[in-house]
Design an enzyme around this catalytic site. Structure first.
Site, PDB file in Angstrom:
ATOM      1  N   GLU A 187     -10.138  -7.108  34.471  1.00  0.00           N
ATOM      2  CA  GLU A 187      -8.441  -6.676  34.649  1.00  0.00           C
ATOM      3  C   GLU A 187      -7.737  -6.193  34.473  1.00  0.00           C
ATOM      4  O   GLU A 187      -7.400  -4.653  34.871  1.00  0.00           O
ATOM      5  CB  GLU A 187      -7.880  -7.919  35.619  1.00  0.00           C
ATOM      6  CG  GLU A 187      -6.746  -7.709  36.868  1.00  0.00           C
ATOM      7  CD  GLU A 187      -5.621  -7.404  36.113  1.00  0.00           C
ATOM      8  OE1 GLU A 187      -4.639  -6.983  36.631  1.00  0.00           O
ATOM      9  OE2 GLU A 187      -5.214  -7.797  34.439  1.00  0.00           O
ATOM     10  N   GLU A 188      -7.513  -6.252  33.192  1.00  0.00           N
ATOM     11  CA  GLU A 188      -6.659  -5.594  31.628  1.00  0.00           C
ATOM     12  C   GLU A 188      -7.308  -3.857  32.115  1.00  0.00           C
ATOM     13  O   GLU A 188      -6.330  -3.018  31.721  1.00  0.00           O
ATOM     14  CB  GLU A 188      -6.303  -5.865  30.768  1.00  0.00           C
ATOM     15  CG  GLU A 188      -5.273  -7.933  30.756  1.00  0.00           C
ATOM     16  CD  GLU A 188      -4.207  -7.407  31.352  1.00  0.00           C
ATOM     17  OE1 GLU A 188      -3.806  -6.782  31.611  1.00  0.00           O
ATOM     18  OE2 GLU A 188      -3.258  -8.609  30.996  1.00  0.00           O
ATOM     19  N   ASP A 197       0.627 -13.508  30.679  1.00  0.00           N
ATOM     20  CA  ASP A 197      -0.494 -12.995  31.978  1.00  0.00           C
ATOM     21  C   ASP A 197      -2.066 -13.114  30.760  1.00  0.00           C
ATOM     22  O   ASP A 197      -1.783 -11.712  29.822  1.00  0.00           O
ATOM     23  CB  ASP A 197       0.018 -11.173  31.325  1.00  0.00           C
ATOM     24  CG  ASP A 197      -1.418 -10.647  32.657  1.00  0.00           C
ATOM     25  OD1 ASP A 197      -2.076 -10.953  32.837  1.00  0.00           O
ATOM     26  OD2 ASP A 197      -0.507  -9.298  32.496  1.00  0.00           O
ATOM     27  N   HIS A 240       7.678 -11.105  26.935  1.00  0.00           N
ATOM     28  CA  HIS A 240       7.149  -9.891  26.054  1.00  0.00           C
ATOM     29  C   HIS A 240       5.721  -9.808  27.003  1.00  0.00           C
ATOM     30  O   HIS A 240       4.813  -9.742  26.214  1.00  0.00           O
ATOM     31  CB  HIS A 240       7.272 -10.360  24.696  1.00  0.00           C
ATOM     32  CG  HIS A 240       8.450 -10.824  24.104  1.00  0.00           C
ATOM     33  ND1 HIS A 240       8.858 -11.358  24.026  1.00  0.00           N
ATOM     34  CD2 HIS A 240       9.187 -10.153  22.619  1.00  0.00           C
ATOM     35  CE1 HIS A 240      10.152 -12.089  23.423  1.00  0.00           C
ATOM     36  NE2 HIS A 240      10.150 -11.082  22.479  1.00  0.00           N
ATOM     37  N   HIS A 279      -7.518 -13.680  36.528  1.00  0.00           N
ATOM     38  CA  HIS A 279      -8.006 -13.331  35.919  1.00  0.00           C
ATOM     39  C   HIS A 279      -8.231 -13.999  34.094  1.00  0.00           C
ATOM     40  O   HIS A 279      -7.324 -14.752  33.709  1.00  0.00           O
ATOM     41  CB  HIS A 279      -8.574 -11.831  35.170  1.00  0.00           C
ATOM     42  CG  HIS A 279      -6.632 -11.325  34.943  1.00  0.00           C
ATOM     43  ND1 HIS A 279      -6.374 -11.358  33.478  1.00  0.00           N
ATOM     44  CD2 HIS A 279      -5.736 -11.328  34.980  1.00  0.00           C
ATOM     45  CE1 HIS A 279      -5.898 -10.177  33.675  1.00  0.00           C
ATOM     46  NE2 HIS A 279      -4.434 -10.760  33.698  1.00  0.00           N
ATOM     47  N   ASP A 328      -1.699 -14.296  38.840  1.00  0.00           N
ATOM     48  CA  ASP A 328      -2.420 -13.641  37.481  1.00  0.00           C
ATOM     49  C   ASP A 328      -1.086 -13.637  36.780  1.00  0.00           C
ATOM     50  O   ASP A 328      -1.228 -15.644  35.989  1.00  0.00           O
ATOM     51  CB  ASP A 328      -1.599 -12.433  38.222  1.00  0.00           C
ATOM     52  CG  ASP A 328      -2.660 -11.277  37.007  1.00  0.00           C
ATOM     53  OD1 ASP A 328      -2.415 -11.601  35.583  1.00  0.00           O
ATOM     54  OD2 ASP A 328      -3.071 -10.054  37.206  1.00  0.00           O
TER      55      ASP A 328
END
Length: 829
Positions: free
Chosen positions: A505-506, A468, A618, A457, A534
């Site tokens: 996606e999130e 991410d 983070h 994504h 991912d």
């Protein structure tokens, strides 16, 4: 004639001119001529009719013939006509079983050398240069499509869905303390009550003072340019409820179901309170769900450095940007959708979010109480204000240990705070229906009904997202560029490849879920596997989760890829050498969920991750940035290139080898272990089952399941053995062109084995779904009901054990037994 008759008939001078010769009456050759003629005609015509009928039936077989399917699956068997010399079976290329354009070994070599760290760095810098929330990243969508096309993926397009999401408007979090009244203020209040009359209740606001107000911001760092962008995204929760609540608050540890159970048993008042929870252990949305069920009115979440392992400020490490420890103002954003109950657009469960589709209420899918994320810097005053109120976390179970702010003066009292000390939580969100965009690229293979899908994504909660998801996005571009190079050399894959760059996606795996829901019939018939990356690189440790069918292929892929950052290059270590070989169970939390748990397609999710001894990652913070990745996370972007190589060679093994690289015996073996785990869990529930019910050899509950696994083990061993024989025959046997029937026999034998492999995972789908969360159809794998991320095995059975539902246990044991036997039956014969 007889001799005398011949003599009598001989001519001489005395022979009369007319002689009478007596001849016997002529006899018919066949006494029953008419009947025989009829039989001759019938016997001549009927075989012709029968042969013609057989040819028609064999060429166009009805469903009841042994080489056709019962209708529940598309048939992988062949008709008689396919064996004719002029037949051209679909998918059989002239070069089969050899690769077209380049050999398999040449392809693997290209994929191992193609991905470049410098290119991955370039893609990462682009993707992390500005905000790209779901539904707000169209420029990246177009750029991604165009870039893939430039790589040689001519079939690349944008697929749009209309999704229901929220965007932040405003928020605040204030700790309020009631002011103490002076003597004159008390006398004034008494005189007012006397003037208004006794028994008259006045509606007056209490006088409060601000004890602390959270910044709800992350610090702008000169060393990290994206942390100071004017259009950076505020801290917020996706799918959080708007609200303005004021109440005392309670420290609830990780906010797990079991944490709340301990609080209830300890008689800690929860109803009407705000929860203060630390991130970790479970999906954040489930923390809010359980709090809401117990009558709490809001949730606040922070990341405790006690979960950062060895690399903490307390242990002497400098905080980012000077060092690898957590920056104190970092905030983890994220979704609070009830992910383990149904991912995707919460208004369209089970159907794609296309324009005009009927939409359902979101009640039960997303929270109805407000929640916000904060930093541990903002959490410190709240935690300290609890000192002295209620029991300490240390008095609870070991799940409450591992806290990391004692050195800052936090005692980790539970609370609740007294009525004179309250939190005011304000959360304002705008909910809209807006377009979001997937990018789908295709390299058509010779075989259109065998498809391998690769996905990652693009959307992120922040301007960055270097780990991410854009470490995966950067690696993905290198995978696609490498496959594009192969196509330019004339390579055409044996199986079709689909590349998917997901949006949304999130918020809740929206892009992938809506796409799977839309294309489910095709995916069901065609898809062999889904390979997801991912977070491709957030640290040095390789990690993976996979369906058992793919374990062997994954291991083999890691053995081909050199390990990044080897101190001794001569050692030739591979990713496999540094990996702990642990393959996790499939759960949820990324885009494989709809493929594995809804469609029954075996999946892999993998990447290089951080550990207890590496720099703090983070997660979902502004500091998941290109600057952090370039300097600390993956200097040189070597792990980006390495994950691209693992991904590519794994895909090549599944795409290009004639016999699908699955191992079914691994699956059957795993099922046996899952049953043992469930039995152990039931045994721990003292008095729940009798001793007889727990005995593996006599249990009416577990014995039928184990017998079905034994049957499946025999079937899978036979299938894997047959697959190995065919693979060797394909590899070693060059069939001469004139033995066309041998080539076709081998082709169809391989297709038959592949069909059994392809549909094996689908055999474990239960159409009604799991109890209370019917979207999840897989009886072997699902996210834990109160965990969300981690996978649960035999979730229906395990949840019945958790609920103390004996009837439910027997019902699910029967369902599982039936499906395992069904799977065994699909492989037998």
């Amino acid at each position: 004639m007889r001799p005398k008759e011949e003599e009598a008939m001989s001519a001489n001078e005395r022979t009369p001119l007319i002689a009478v010769v007596h001849v016997a009456p002529a006899q018919e050759r066949y006494p029953h001529r008419t009947l025989r003629r009829i039989c001759t005609v019938v016997l001549s015509i009927v075989p012709v009719i029968v042969i013609a009928a057989l040819i028609i039936v064999l060429a166009f077989p009805p469903s009841w013939l042994p080489w056709t399917d019962d209708g529940s699956r598309p048939s992988e068997h062949k008709s008689f006509a396919a064996y004719l010399p002029w037949a051209k079976p679909a998918g059989l290329s002239p070069s089969w079983p050899r690769t077209e354009g380049v050999t398999y070994d040449e392809l693997v070599a290209l994929l191992l050398n193609g991905p470049e760290p410098e290119k991955a760095r370039e893609w990462s810098e682009y993707y992390t240069s500005g905000p790209h929330l779901a539904g707000k990243n169209l420029s990246q969508v177009v750029w991604t499509r165009d870039k893939w096309q430039s790589f040689g993926i001519t079939h690349a397009d944008i697929v749009t869905y209309d999704i229901y999401v929220n965007y932040p408007v405003g928020h605040s979090l204030t700790l309020l303390e009631k002011k103490s009244k002076s003597a004159s203020e008390s006398n004034d209040e008494a005189r007012t009550r006397e003037a208004e009359g006794d028994g008259v209740e006045t509606q007056r606001k209490s006088t409060w003072k601000v004890k602390f107000e959270a910044s709800l911001e992350e610090d702008v760092l000169a060393e990290d340019p994206t942390s100071g962008l004017d259009d950076r995204i505020p801290t917020f929760h996706g799918y959080s409820a708007s609200g303005n609540v004021t109440a005392p608050y309670v420290y609830v540890n990780y906010g797990t179901y079991w944490d709340f159970e301990e609080l209830v048993k300890a008689n800690v008042t929860l109803e009407g309170k705000i929860g203060l929870a630390r991130y970790g252990h479970i999906f954040r949305g489930l923390k809010v769900k359980r709090a809401e069920e117990l009558g709490m009115v809001g949730m606040v979440m922070y990341t405790d450095p006690g979960d950062d392992g060895e690399v903490t400020e307390q242990n002497g490490y400098a905080t980012y940007p000077e060092g690898p420890a957590r920056e104190p103002s970092s905030v983890q954003r994220g979704s609070v959708q009830y992910l383990s109950f149904a991912p995707g657009d919460p208004t369209t469960p089970g159907v794609p979010s296309k324009p005009g589709v009927p939409r359902q209420s979101v009640n039960g899918s997303i929270p109805q109480i407000p929640s916000i994320p904060i930093s541990y810097e903002d959490a410190l005053p709240l935690l300290k204000a609890l000192n002295g109120y209620g029991p300490k976390a240390s008095s609870f179970s070991k799940a409450w240990k591992g806290t990391g702010l004692e050195y800052k003066g936090v005692e980790y009292n539970i609370g609740p705070t007294p009525d004179e000390l309250v939190l005011n939580l304000v959360n304002e969100q705008e909910y809209v229906i807006t377009p979001m965009w997937n990018v789908i690229g295709i390299i058509n293979g010779t075989t259109s009904d065998e498809v391998v899908v690769l996905g990652n994504h693009r959307d992120a909660w922040i301007a960055g997202g270097a780990g991410d998801p854009n470490s995966g996005s950067a690696a993905f571009n290198e995978v696609i560029r490498s496959f594009g190079m192969a196509t330019q050399l004339g390579w055409k894959p044996w199986r079709t490849i689909v590349f998917a760059s997901w949006d949304g996606e999130e918020y809740g795996l929206i892009g992938s879920t809506e796409w799977v829901e839309e294309y489910l019939p095709w995916l069901d018939k065609a898809t062999v596997a889904y390979l997801n990356v991912d977070v491709g690189a957030s640290g040095p440790h390789f990690k993976a989760s996979a369906a058992p069918l793919l374990n062997k292929a994954l291991i083999q892929a890691t053995q081909l890829v050199p390990l990044p950052n080897q101190t001794d290059q001569a050692s030739n270590k591979t990713v496999y050498d540094s990996w702990n070989k642990h393959i996790s169970t499939m759960g949820s939390g990324s885009d494989f969920t709809a493929f594995q748990d809804f469609a029954g397609i075996p999946c892999i999710d993998m990447g290089f991750s951080f550990g207890q001894d590496s720099a703090v990652y983070h997660y979902h913070s502004n500091y998941d940035s290109f600057a952090w990745m370039d300097r600390i996370g993956d200097p040189g972007f070597l792990h980006h290139a390495a994950i691209a190589k693992v991904w590519a060679v794994l895909a090549a093994a599944l795409i290009e080898t004639p016999v699908i690289q699955f191992n079914a015996t691994d699956y059957a073996t795993a099922l046996g272990q899952y049953i043992e785990d469930a039995r152990d869990k039931a045994a721990d529930a003292v008095g729940f089952l009798s001793n007889e019910e727990l005995q593996p050899t006599t249990s009416p509950l577990f014995r039928p399941m184990m017998r079905s696994v034994d049957r499946l083990l025999n079937a899978t061993a036979a299938l894997d053995g047959r697959a190995a024989e065919l693979a060797e025959e394909v590899a070693n046997g060059d069939v001469p062109w004139w033995k066309w029937w041998e080539r076709l026999r081998l082709y169809y034998a391989v297709r038959a084995v592949n069909a059994k492999y392809k549909y094996l995972e689908r055999q474990f789908l239960h159409k009604p779904g799991l109890d209370g969360r019917s979207w999840f159809k897989h009886v072997v794998f699902a996210p834990g009901r109160w965990v969300g991320y981690a996978g649960a095995t035999f979730p229906g059975l395990v949840e019945a054990i958790d609920d103390g539902d004996k009837a439910g246990m027997y019902r699910w044991a029967g369902i599982i037994t039936g499906l395992i036997n069904k799977a065994a039956g699909s492989l037998e014969g």
